[in-house]
Design a protein around this motif. Structure first.
Motif, PDB file in Angstrom:
ATOM      1  N   VAL A  76       0.865  -1.172   0.000  1.00 18.62           N
ATOM      2  CA  VAL A  76       0.000   0.000   0.000  1.00 18.62           C
ATOM      3  C   VAL A  76       0.904   1.225   0.000  1.00 18.62           C
ATOM      4  O   VAL A  76       1.752   1.373   0.870  1.00 18.62           O
ATOM      5  CB  VAL A  76      -0.918   0.009   1.243  1.00 18.62           C
ATOM      6  CG1 VAL A  76      -1.785   1.248   1.251  1.00 18.62           C
ATOM      7  CG2 VAL A  76      -1.765  -1.250   1.290  1.00 18.62           C
ATOM      8  N   GLN A  77       0.731   2.100  -1.010  1.00 19.16           N
ATOM      9  CA  GLN A  77       1.624   3.246  -1.144  1.00 19.16           C
ATOM     10  C   GLN A  77       0.851   4.450  -1.645  1.00 19.16           C
ATOM     11  O   GLN A  77       0.120   4.360  -2.627  1.00 19.16           O
ATOM     12  CB  GLN A  77       2.749   2.909  -2.114  1.00 19.16           C
ATOM     13  CG  GLN A  77       3.742   4.012  -2.300  1.00 19.16           C
ATOM     14  CD  GLN A  77       4.840   3.593  -3.269  1.00 19.16           C
ATOM     15  OE1 GLN A  77       4.824   2.512  -3.817  1.00 19.16           O
ATOM     16  NE2 GLN A  77       5.785   4.480  -3.474  1.00 19.16           N
ATOM     17  N   VAL A  84      -4.250   9.320  -1.079  1.00 21.44           N
ATOM     18  CA  VAL A  84      -4.695   8.396  -0.033  1.00 21.44           C
ATOM     19  C   VAL A  84      -4.749   7.002  -0.632  1.00 21.44           C
ATOM     20  O   VAL A  84      -5.341   6.793  -1.687  1.00 21.44           O
ATOM     21  CB  VAL A  84      -6.094   8.789   0.497  1.00 21.44           C
ATOM     22  CG1 VAL A  84      -6.583   7.779   1.517  1.00 21.44           C
ATOM     23  CG2 VAL A  84      -6.086  10.184   1.084  1.00 21.44           C
ATOM     24  N   ALA A  85      -4.126   6.035   0.037  1.00 21.32           N
ATOM     25  CA  ALA A  85      -4.191   4.643  -0.374  1.00 21.32           C
ATOM     26  C   ALA A  85      -4.679   3.820   0.807  1.00 21.32           C
ATOM     27  O   ALA A  85      -4.148   3.925   1.903  1.00 21.32           O
ATOM     28  CB  ALA A  85      -2.824   4.140  -0.840  1.00 21.32           C
ATOM     29  N   VAL A  86      -5.709   3.001   0.587  1.00 18.94           N
ATOM     30  CA  VAL A  86      -6.283   2.149   1.624  1.00 18.94           C
ATOM     31  C   VAL A  86      -6.144   0.710   1.152  1.00 18.94           C
ATOM     32  O   VAL A  86      -6.638   0.354   0.087  1.00 18.94           O
ATOM     33  CB  VAL A  86      -7.770   2.499   1.867  1.00 18.94           C
ATOM     34  CG1 VAL A  86      -8.361   1.592   2.928  1.00 18.94           C
ATOM     35  CG2 VAL A  86      -7.921   3.957   2.260  1.00 18.94           C
ATOM     36  N   THR A 127      -0.985  -4.756  -5.354  1.00 19.04           N
ATOM     37  CA  THR A 127      -0.463  -3.457  -4.958  1.00 19.04           C
ATOM     38  C   THR A 127      -1.574  -2.418  -5.026  1.00 19.04           C
ATOM     39  O   THR A 127      -2.326  -2.373  -5.985  1.00 19.04           O
ATOM     40  CB  THR A 127       0.683  -3.034  -5.895  1.00 19.04           C
ATOM     41  OG1 THR A 127       1.705  -4.018  -5.830  1.00 19.04           O
ATOM     42  CG2 THR A 127       1.256  -1.696  -5.492  1.00 19.04           C
ATOM     43  N   VAL A 128      -1.678  -1.603  -3.991  1.00 20.77           N
ATOM     44  CA  VAL A 128      -2.616  -0.490  -3.965  1.00 20.77           C
ATOM     45  C   VAL A 128      -1.770   0.773  -3.940  1.00 20.77           C
ATOM     46  O   VAL A 128      -1.064   1.033  -2.976  1.00 20.77           O
ATOM     47  CB  VAL A 128      -3.535  -0.564  -2.731  1.00 20.77           C
ATOM     48  CG1 VAL A 128      -4.471   0.618  -2.710  1.00 20.77           C
ATOM     49  CG2 VAL A 128      -4.297  -1.871  -2.711  1.00 20.77           C
ATOM     50  N   THR A 129      -1.808   1.551  -5.032  1.00 17.98           N
ATOM     51  CA  THR A 129      -0.938   2.705  -5.163  1.00 17.98           C
ATOM     52  C   THR A 129      -1.738   3.928  -5.591  1.00 17.98           C
ATOM     53  O   THR A 129      -2.511   3.860  -6.544  1.00 17.98           O
ATOM     54  CB  THR A 129       0.169   2.436  -6.206  1.00 17.98           C
ATOM     55  OG1 THR A 129       0.853   1.240  -5.840  1.00 17.98           O
ATOM     56  CG2 THR A 129       1.154   3.571  -6.264  1.00 17.98           C
ATOM     57  N   ALA A 130      -1.539   5.041  -4.897  1.00 23.17           N
ATOM     58  CA  ALA A 130      -2.123   6.319  -5.270  1.00 23.17           C
ATOM     59  C   ALA A 130      -0.958   7.268  -5.525  1.00 23.17           C
ATOM     60  O   ALA A 130      -0.325   7.747  -4.602  1.00 23.17           O
ATOM     61  CB  ALA A 130      -3.022   6.837  -4.156  1.00 23.17           C
ATOM     62  N   THR A 131      -0.631   7.508  -6.822  1.00 26.08           N
ATOM     63  CA  THR A 131       0.555   8.291  -7.148  1.00 26.08           C
ATOM     64  C   THR A 131       0.248   9.689  -7.653  1.00 26.08           C
ATOM     65  O   THR A 131       1.118  10.534  -7.650  1.00 26.08           O
ATOM     66  CB  THR A 131       1.394   7.572  -8.215  1.00 26.08           C
ATOM     67  OG1 THR A 131       0.579   7.349  -9.358  1.00 26.08           O
ATOM     68  CG2 THR A 131       1.914   6.254  -7.683  1.00 26.08           C
ATOM     69  N   GLY A 132      -0.934   9.954  -8.116  1.00 23.44           N
ATOM     70  CA  GLY A 132      -1.245  11.265  -8.663  1.00 23.44           C
ATOM     71  C   GLY A 132      -1.620  12.268  -7.581  1.00 23.44           C
ATOM     72  O   GLY A 132      -1.835  11.920  -6.426  1.00 23.44           O
TER      73      GLY A 132
END
Length: 157
Positions: A76-77, A84-86, A127-132
């Motif tokens: 989770v990243q 926000v990443a959950v 993988t749970v990724t929030a990059t923007g």
């Protein structure tokens, strides 16, 4: 095979949840209180059925739950600004935007146009990724409200 083992274990515990209290009440606890064996075993069976029902509800949850985190290798990243990443399910509200009443966009407040970030490569499975900028990534179900934009006090078009 793990799923079958969970169901088998839940079934075994449910049966034991009926047999043990029924036998304990019918043989050890109730004979001193109730002399008639028909009534004694009826009461013992009712108590065993109640315990088995509670055990069955637990067993269903045990057999159907999924693993999250830990040894599953889930990553989770949240690396973007206000991201926000959950990793699991979300039941609350998530807002990554401003709630002020100003008429400026975040780009104008920062001093002009900014170059949008490049699209990231596809993440690995699990993988749970929030990059923007102001992104939200949820690895499960979401029942709460989600917002990534600004909510200004002005009229909506």
């Amino acid at each position: 095979m793990e799923r079958f083992g969970r169901w088998a274990g839940a079934g075994f515990v449910t049966v034991a949840g009926f047999v043990v209290p029924t036998w304990l009440c019918g043989v050890l606890v109730l004979p001193s209180v109730l002399e008639d064996s028909a009534i004694r075993w009826s009461v013992a069976s009712a108590l065993g059925a109640a315990v088995a029902a509670l055990t069955g509800m637990w067993g269903y949850g045990f057999a159907t739950r999924t693993r999250e985190g830990g040894p599953s290798g889930r990553v989770v990243q949240a690396s973007g600004g206000r991201a926000v990443a959950v990793g699991g399910s979300n039941s609350g509200g998530i807002s990554t935007g401003d709630t002020g009443a100003t008429g400026q966009s975040p780009d104008q407040a920062a001093g002009g146009n900014q170059t949008p970030p490049q699209a990231p490569a596809q993440p690995a499975p699990g993988t749970v990724t929030a990059t923007g900028e102001r992104s939200i990534a949820i690895g499960g179900d979401s029942t709460g409200p989600l917002s990534t934009g600004d909510h200004h006090g002005g009229a909506q078009p």
